[in-house]
Design an enzyme around this catalytic site. Structure first.
Site, PDB file in Angstrom:
ATOM      1  N   THR A 187      -5.758  73.353  76.315  1.00 17.57           N
ATOM      2  CA  THR A 187      -6.773  74.093  75.568  1.00 17.57           C
ATOM      3  C   THR A 187      -7.838  73.174  74.986  1.00 17.57           C
ATOM      4  O   THR A 187      -8.744  73.638  74.286  1.00 17.57           O
ATOM      5  CB  THR A 187      -6.141  74.909  74.419  1.00 17.57           C
ATOM      6  N   GLY A 188      -7.754  71.891  75.271  1.00 21.77           N
ATOM      7  CA  GLY A 188      -8.708  70.942  74.708  1.00 21.77           C
ATOM      8  C   GLY A 188     -10.005  70.871  75.488  1.00 21.77           C
ATOM      9  O   GLY A 188     -10.211  71.557  76.499  1.00 21.77           O
ATOM     10  N   LEU A 245     -11.384  68.578  77.475  1.00 20.12           N
ATOM     11  CA  LEU A 245     -11.243  68.257  78.894  1.00 20.12           C
ATOM     12  C   LEU A 245     -10.108  69.057  79.527  1.00 20.12           C
ATOM     13  O   LEU A 245     -10.175  69.432  80.702  1.00 20.12           O
ATOM     14  CB  LEU A 245     -10.983  66.758  79.077  1.00 20.12           C
ATOM     15  N   LYS A 275      -3.702  53.048  74.020  1.00 24.02           N
ATOM     16  CA  LYS A 275      -3.580  53.405  75.435  1.00 24.02           C
ATOM     17  C   LYS A 275      -2.805  52.341  76.211  1.00 24.02           C
ATOM     18  O   LYS A 275      -2.057  52.664  77.137  1.00 24.02           O
ATOM     19  CB  LYS A 275      -4.970  53.625  76.038  1.00 24.02           C
ATOM     20  N   HIS A 311     -17.199  52.340  69.785  1.00 24.85           N
ATOM     21  CA  HIS A 311     -17.251  52.588  71.230  1.00 24.85           C
ATOM     22  C   HIS A 311     -18.699  52.634  71.702  1.00 24.85           C
ATOM     23  O   HIS A 311     -19.039  52.080  72.753  1.00 24.85           O
ATOM     24  CB  HIS A 311     -16.531  53.889  71.566  1.00 24.85           C
TER      25      HIS A 311
END
Length: 312
Positions: free
Chosen positions: A12-13, A15, A138, A270
């Site tokens: 549901t996000g 992406l 990550k 970023h």
């Protein structure tokens, strides 16, 4: 060749909903994790029900119930995670490590795609604080995946078009101005902009492709490798006028970060590495990687000009 069954976590996000659409569109039997923690979030519930109407299977599970995660991943061949990090270390990293543990108990899973999709974290070892937390997290997940011997594909999709192109590469802007733009430094560093729907289509193409097994897929559409100045010029040509331009020096940008809250500082870091240092384009992808537009020339990707036309 029979297509893999796919489980999308975080469907549901921002992406995730696009990944569900792409998976269904490319003919995969698609499962979407329905977290018990969803509560009374009516928009997410209705989105899940719309997925079901389109042919997806909803699988109820909870990150607080490890066995339910194991049962969910046992239904499929491929797991794609797209949960948002929201810049909170204990959140995304913990959930992804739980997912890794569940996949370790499900020998049927032949490919795992963790929640990456941005800058390749393996190339950001010298990133500034506090933004480097995203890359460090990550890499922790990557280490867990590889130590567990789980087959993987990492997706490096560079700059999401909605966030970068909508604001003409200016942080905090998502609709292009018709009057003024702040250029970051000399605005000549090249970045790479990819439509979010295209990211999802390229991602789904990788899951049954032996060429992407245990590799990183870089999405580098040739027409979309542009500097901020070039993006602005495309917009100016579309609207038929020149924008008033000011410039933000490297030091001014760094100084402006100090007054922001933690999450904003992470995001601005970023932007700094992308727009002032050119971190997306200052390297060759190497042998343990593939480039999406070369592998999948049949995908008619959205160019920067085509994307910007939606704002006219």
């Amino acid at each position: 060749m029979e297509k893999s069954k796919v489980l999308i976590v975080g469907g549901t996000g921002y992406l995730g909903k696009r990944l569900v659409k792409a998976s269904l569109g490319l003919g995969h039997e698609t499962y979407v994790l329905q977290r018990k923690e969803i509560g009374v979030d009516i928009e997410k519930v209705q989105m899940l029900l719309s997925f079901k109407e389109e042919g997806a299977h909803l699988v109820e599970a909870s990150f607080d119930d490890q066995q339910s995660l194991v049962d969910a991943v046992k239904l499929v061949d491929v797991v794609i995670c797209s949960i948002s990090g929201v810049h909170i270390r204990s959140h995304q990293i913990l959930l992804q490590l739980k997912l890794v543990d569940a996949i370790k108990q499900a020998p049927n899973v032949k490919r795992f795609l963790p929640s990456e999709f941005g800058t390749d974290p393996s190339r950001m070892g010298n990133a500034m604080e506090p933004g480097r937390i995203t890359f460090d997290d990550k890499m922790v997940v990557r280490k867990a995946i590889e130590e567990a011997g789980i087959p993987y594909t990492y997706i490096s999709a560079n700059c999401f078009a909605g966030y970068f192109l909508g604001g003409l590469c200016q942080p905090g802007h998502i609709i292009p101005s018709r009057d003024h733009v702040s250029l970051l430094g000399d605005a000549n560093q090249k970045a790479i902009y990819v439509d979010e729907d295209d990211i999802s289509v390229y991602t789904i193409h990788t899951i049954d492709d032996p060429r992407t097994l245990n590799k990183t897929l870089y999405i580098r559409p040739p027409k979309n490798i542009l500097s901020q100045r070039e993006v602005v010029e495309i917009w100016e040509n579309l609207i038929g006028k020149q924008l008033h331009k000011s410039s933000i020096s490297k030091q001014e940008f760094l100084d402006s970060m100090k007054g922001q809250n933690y999450a904003e500082q992470v995001g601005l870091t970023h932007y700094y590495h992308v727009c002032y240092e050119g971190c997306l384009t200052n390297f060759e992808i190497g042998e343990q990687a593939e480039e999406a537009t070369q592998l999948y020339p049949q995908v008619n990707y959205t160019t920067v000009e085509q994307y910007l036309r939606r704002y006219l």
